[in-house]
Design a protein around this motif. Sequence first.
Motif, PDB file in Angstrom:
ATOM      1  N   UNK A   1       3.164   0.122  11.690  1.00  0.00           N
ATOM      2  CA  UNK A   1       2.927  -1.253  11.269  1.00  0.00           C
ATOM      3  C   UNK A   1       3.941  -2.129  11.987  1.00  0.00           C
TER       4      UNK A   1
ATOM      5  N   UNK B   1       6.144  -7.785   6.834  1.00  0.00           N
ATOM      6  CA  UNK B   1       5.260  -6.858   7.529  1.00  0.00           C
ATOM      7  C   UNK B   1       3.896  -7.505   7.687  1.00  0.00           C
TER       8      UNK B   1
ATOM      9  N   UNK C   1       5.848  -6.161  -1.898  1.00  0.00           N
ATOM     10  CA  UNK C   1       4.402  -6.040  -2.105  1.00  0.00           C
ATOM     11  C   UNK C   1       3.796  -7.403  -2.440  1.00  0.00           C
TER      12      UNK C   1
ATOM     13  N   UNK D   1      -1.214  -5.644  -6.430  1.00  0.00           N
ATOM     14  CA  UNK D   1      -2.029  -5.260  -7.582  1.00  0.00           C
ATOM     15  C   UNK D   1      -2.893  -6.435  -8.026  1.00  0.00           C
TER      16      UNK D   1
ATOM     17  N   UNK E   1       7.216   6.285   5.960  1.00  0.00           N
ATOM     18  CA  UNK E   1       7.099   5.137   6.866  1.00  0.00           C
ATOM     19  C   UNK E   1       5.671   4.608   6.938  1.00  0.00           C
TER      20      UNK E   1
ATOM     21  N   UNK F   1       2.844   1.753   4.700  1.00  0.00           N
ATOM     22  CA  UNK F   1       2.905   0.621   3.772  1.00  0.00           C
ATOM     23  C   UNK F   1       2.594   1.010   2.329  1.00  0.00           C
ATOM     24  N   UNK F   2       1.445   1.665   2.104  1.00  0.00           N
ATOM     25  CA  UNK F   2       1.033   1.901   0.718  1.00  0.00           C
ATOM     26  C   UNK F   2       1.994   2.825  -0.039  1.00  0.00           C
TER      27      UNK F   2
ATOM     28  N   UNK G   1       4.877   0.657  -1.040  1.00  0.00           N
ATOM     29  CA  UNK G   1       4.552  -0.200  -2.183  1.00  0.00           C
ATOM     30  C   UNK G   1       4.562   0.633  -3.476  1.00  0.00           C
TER      31      UNK G   1
ATOM     32  N   UNK H   1       8.137   0.994  -4.465  1.00  0.00           N
ATOM     33  CA  UNK H   1       8.604  -0.236  -5.129  1.00  0.00           C
ATOM     34  C   UNK H   1       8.158  -0.262  -6.580  1.00  0.00           C
ATOM     35  N   UNK H   2       6.869   0.045  -6.757  1.00  0.00           N
ATOM     36  CA  UNK H   2       6.313  -0.033  -8.107  1.00  0.00           C
ATOM     37  C   UNK H   2       7.028   0.930  -9.043  1.00  0.00           C
TER      38      UNK H   2
ATOM     39  N   UNK I   1       1.884   9.261  -2.597  1.00  0.00           N
ATOM     40  CA  UNK I   1       1.446  10.422  -1.813  1.00  0.00           C
ATOM     41  C   UNK I   1       0.313  10.112  -0.823  1.00  0.00           C
TER      42      UNK I   1
ATOM     43  N   UNK J   1      -0.297  -3.700 -15.038  1.00  0.00           N
ATOM     44  CA  UNK J   1       0.440  -4.261 -13.908  1.00  0.00           C
ATOM     45  C   UNK J   1       1.921  -4.332 -14.233  1.00  0.00           C
TER      46      UNK J   1
ATOM     47  N   UNK K   1       4.449  -6.269 -13.473  1.00  0.00           N
ATOM     48  CA  UNK K   1       5.124  -7.481 -13.943  1.00  0.00           C
ATOM     49  C   UNK K   1       4.871  -7.683 -15.441  1.00  0.00           C
TER      50      UNK K   1
END
Lengths: 354, 294
Positions: free
Chosen positions: A119, A136, A160, A332, B112, B114-115, B118, B121-122, B199, B266, B268
Motif C-alpha cells: 500500500x 494511507x 481506520x 466500521x 504489513x 491494511x485490514x 485495522x 487497532x480495533x 488474520x 462498534x 466507539x
Amino acid sequence: MGLSGWLAGFAAACPRPMVVTAPHGTRSRLLVEAELSRRGWRHAHAPSGTGLLVVCGTPADALSRAVEMVWTTVPAPGELVRLRGDAPPERVAAALDEAVVRLARPRSPGTDTGERTDVPMADRGPDRDGLTLDRLRVPLGPVLPDWPAGLVVETVLQGDVIQRARVEVAGGLGGERFWDAPWLAALEGREVTRGEAARRLAASHLDSLGRLLAVAGWPGASARARRLRDRLLWERQDQWVRRDFPGFARAVRRSRTLKWVLRDLPAARDPAPGGLVRRVGTWLDRTGLALRDLDDGRPLDDDEGPRGPVGGEPSRGLLAVLPELVTGADLAAARLVVAGLDPDLDQLRGARDG
Amino acid sequence: MGEALVLLGAVGTLALCAAVFDAVLAVPGGGAGEPLRRVARLLLQQRRRTRLADTLLVRTGVCGLLAVAVLAGAVLPLGERPVAEMAVGVVWFNAMEVGAWGALWLVGWGVNSVYPLVGGYRFVAQGLAYELPHMFALITVALGAGSLRFADVVAAQRGLWFAVWMPVAFAVYLVSAVAMAFWGPMDGPVSDDICGGVPAELSGPDRLVFQAGRYALLVVVAAAAVPLFLGGGAGPLLPPWLWTALKTVAVLALLVWSGRVLPTVRMDLFTRLSWLVLIPATLLQLLVVSVVVL
C-alpha cells in the motif's frame, strides 16, 4: 501421498468459496449464493482464507485486473470458477461440482511464495485529534465481501478513519439490470404482472437487508434474510416466505443492539431522523407490502423499482452522496453506511472503468 | 505432567466442540463436519507471505495467542486441582489473557497489510474498553473470597455461588470474556467487514494455529467463569471434574451462541458504554461486596 490425498478429498467438500461479482453479474451472484447456502458452504472473506474463488459476471478492465491480483494471492490448492452473468442454475451447480473434483486431486505441497503489492504511504497530516499521523491510500473494493459489485471507494485513511473518499467504478461487461428488469420490460411494452415486480422488489430489499446485517456482524439474521430471498426468487415458496417473514421482521426491528449499532449513521445527505435505523424499517415495510402482492396478475404500469424510478438511474444519486457520508467515519461505520445506501451499479449504463 | 496433558486434551476437545457448535448454528441441519474439513484444508494449504512482512513478529503473535490461552488455563481447577497451584492464580489468569493483546497486535502489525492493521487497532481499543471492568469484576471475586487462589475462590462459594450475590460482576465478566476472545458481539478485530481483520493475510498452518488459539482462548475464558462465579466443581451426585466440565460447556455454548444472535458492537459505542456504565457498575458492586465482607 496416501494421507494427503485422503485429506485433500476430505477438505475439498468444504472449500470456503469467496464470491466476486462484476456489474451485470447480479443474477449469477444470486444463483451462486443460493447454491452455496443449499450446500451449506460458508463464505470466505479474504483471499488467503479461501480455496475457491468464484467470479460472477464478466469483469471489464479494472475489475479484471483486480480479480487477477486477488487470484494470485489465493493460496494453493485453490480453484477459480468463472460464471457468465446469464449462467443458468445447472451451470452454476456443475461448475462448483467440477471445482470440488479438481480440488480433491492430490498434489505436491505448496511452497512459501507469493508476495502482494504494497500500500503506498501517502504522506502525513493532522488527524481529527490534531495529531500528525501517517496517511494511507487504500481503495475499498472492488473485491470486498458484502460490497456493491463494481464499487471502488478510493480513500485516504489515518488509522481506520477515512479522511478523503472518491468513488470510482470498476465495470463489467453486459447490460442486464437484474433488480430493475420487470419495470424495464414493462416500459418496453412487454407484459409483466405486478406480482412479478413485487417479487423482484421484495427480493431486492431482502438482498440489501442480508448485506447490511452481514456487515453489521449479525450472521444469523443475515442468513435468514438471504434464505427468504432465495425461497422467494428461485424456489417460489411463497407460503413459506409469507409465514417466516413476519418473525424475521420482528426480530430485526426489536433488536436493541442493532439499533444501537446503527444509531447516528446517516442513510442520506439530509440528516433525516432515524438514519440507517429508519432505512432498515423502510426496507422491511416495503418487503412486507410487496409480499401481499405476489399473486397480483394485473399488468405492471409504474416505474418504481427497488431503488426508485428505473428510468432515472437512482444509484447515480447514491454514489454522488457516498463520499460525503463516509468522510470522517471509521471503517466500521463507513461499511455500514455503504451497505445502507446499497447502490446498484448495474444501473450505470455505459459505466466502464473510472 | 499428567494434569498438563489433561488440560491440553480438555482445551483441545472443547475448542473443537465450540467450532462444531458454531458451524451447526451457521448451517442448520448440517455443517457439523465443516471444522474438521477446514483443519484438513489449512493443513494442506500453502503458506503465503505479504510483502515486507515481519515474519518473526507474525509467528510470535500467532503462536503466542495459543500459548497465552493454555497458560491462562493452567491455574483453573480441573475438578479439584489446577495444573499449577498458585497463591495469585487470579492475577496470573488476568496477566496471561492480557497477552492476547500483544499477540493480536503483533500479527496485525507484522503482516504489513491494511485490514489486519485495522483489526489490530480495533483490538487495542477494545482492550482499553473491556479490561478495567474485567479487572474490577475479578477483584470483586477475590475480595468476596478473601484470596487470589482459585481453590479458595471455589471454597468460598460453598454456600452461595458468586454469580448469585455478585450478578453485576458476573454479567460484566461474561461481556469482557467475549471481548477478550474477540468473539460474537465483540468480534470487531476479526470481523468480516474488514475481510476477517487480524488474520486476513494468514493462510495454511498460520491461520490454523491462529484459529486454534482463538477457540482455546474462548474455552479458557468460559472455563474460568466456573471457579470464579459458578461454584467450581461443586454439585450433587456427580464428581467435581464432571460438574466443572458440564458448567464449562454451558457457559461456552452461551458465548458461542451470542455470536449468532447479536450484531457486532462498534468499538466507539462500546468504549462509551464501558466507561460510562460498566466501570461505575462494577465499582458499585465492589463497594457492596466490600461492605458485606466487612
